[in-house]
Scaffold this active site. Structure first.
Site, PDB file in Angstrom:
ATOM      1  N   ASP A 167       0.483 -34.440 -21.753  1.00 43.39           N
ATOM      2  CA  ASP A 167       0.237 -33.653 -22.729  1.00 43.39           C
ATOM      3  C   ASP A 167       0.502 -32.259 -22.892  1.00 43.39           C
ATOM      4  OD1 ASP A 167      -2.479 -33.157 -24.515  1.00 43.39           O
ATOM      5  OD2 ASP A 167      -2.438 -31.317 -23.092  1.00 43.39           O
ATOM      6  N   HIS A 175       0.025 -25.051 -17.575  1.00 44.52           N
ATOM      7  CA  HIS A 175       0.533 -25.210 -16.201  1.00 44.52           C
ATOM      8  C   HIS A 175       1.675 -24.281 -16.178  1.00 44.52           C
ATOM      9  CE1 HIS A 175       1.224 -27.596 -12.516  1.00 44.52           C
ATOM     10  NE2 HIS A 175       2.421 -27.251 -12.752  1.00 44.52           N
ATOM     11  N   GLU A 176       2.785 -24.455 -16.964  1.00 43.52           N
ATOM     12  CA  GLU A 176       3.858 -23.732 -16.585  1.00 43.52           C
ATOM     13  C   GLU A 176       3.397 -22.040 -16.745  1.00 43.52           C
ATOM     14  OE1 GLU A 176       6.183 -25.312 -15.251  1.00 43.52           O
ATOM     15  OE2 GLU A 176       5.650 -27.175 -15.875  1.00 43.52           O
ATOM     16  N   HIS A 211       2.293 -21.056 -13.501  1.00 44.58           N
ATOM     17  CA  HIS A 211       3.335 -20.426 -12.484  1.00 44.58           C
ATOM     18  C   HIS A 211       3.658 -19.033 -12.709  1.00 44.58           C
ATOM     19  CE1 HIS A 211       3.721 -24.108 -10.558  1.00 44.58           C
ATOM     20  NE2 HIS A 211       4.163 -25.011 -11.464  1.00 44.58           N
ATOM     21  N   ASP A 225       1.958 -25.048  -7.330  1.00 44.72           N
ATOM     22  CA  ASP A 225       1.568 -26.403  -7.391  1.00 44.72           C
ATOM     23  C   ASP A 225       0.486 -26.712  -6.533  1.00 44.72           C
ATOM     24  OD1 ASP A 225       3.057 -27.359  -9.635  1.00 44.72           O
ATOM     25  OD2 ASP A 225       4.734 -27.329  -8.657  1.00 44.72           O
TER      26      ASP A 225
END
Ligand SMILES: [Zn+2]
Length: 186
Positions: free
Chosen positions: A115, A122-123, A126, A132
């Site tokens: 997705d 998510h990125e 970071h 992670d």
């Protein structure tokens, strides 16, 4: 034995206050002391091609989820803290100092069915200082691809939100985070 009971009680109290804070959403400040202004981070999604709206949604999700930081699109000609690019590799982040760096929305994962909004959030996670957490469940944003292609959850869980609040809660007091040079793949 006694200590253990006490610890359990404290943990329950913490969970409860988290739940209360979450329930109040954006309605009103939830502490009597004045909340510090959010640290504004600009992002440039001009190079994110077909993922532009997914990147904007990922940024908006972080803005909804945490108080300590706000992701804003960079104005034209402004040097952004975060660059977001599309490419044909696997999604990855190259964090600089906390709150800066480059994110790649890799088509390889998108082509496999992951997705795009979850990848974007998510990125960006970071860049906000989260590592992670793999393998992990779909409820965890930082479990990334290990949650499988059926997982479309783009929201950080309470622990992930709390860590970002902590990361940026100290930034206003001038604490300098360590620079990170290594790429975080996926
Ligand atoms: Zn990752």
């Amino acid at each position: 034995m006694h200590v253990r009971t006490l610890t359990g009680g404290l943990a329950a109290a913490c969970l409860m206050s988290l739940a209360l804070a979450g329930g109040q959403a954006a309605a009103a400040p939830h502490t009597p002391k004045a909340a510090p202004a959010a640290r504004v981070l600009t992002y440039d999604a001009g190079g994110s091609a077909e993922f532009r709206s997914a990147v904007d949604r990922g940024a908006a999700i972080w803005n909804e989820s945490v108080d300590a930081v706000e992701l804003r699109p960079a104005a034209a000609g402004q040097r952004a803290n975060i660059r977001v690019l599309a490419d044909n590799g696997w999604p990855r982040a190259l964090p600089g100092t906390l709150g800066s760096g480059t994110v790649y929305i890799g088509r390889q994962a998108v082509d496999e069915g992951y997705d795009t909004v979850r990848i974007s959030a998510h990125e960006l996670g970071h860049i906000l200082g989260l590592p992670d957490r793999k393998p992990g469940p779909c409820t965890s944003l930082m479990s990334g691809s290990t949650a499988g292609t059926a997982c479309t959850n783009p929201y950080p869980n309470s622990a992930e939100k709390a860590q970002v609040e902590r990361n940026f809660g100290g930034a206003l007091t001038g604490r300098a985070p360590a620079a990170r040079a290594e790429a975080i793949v996926d």
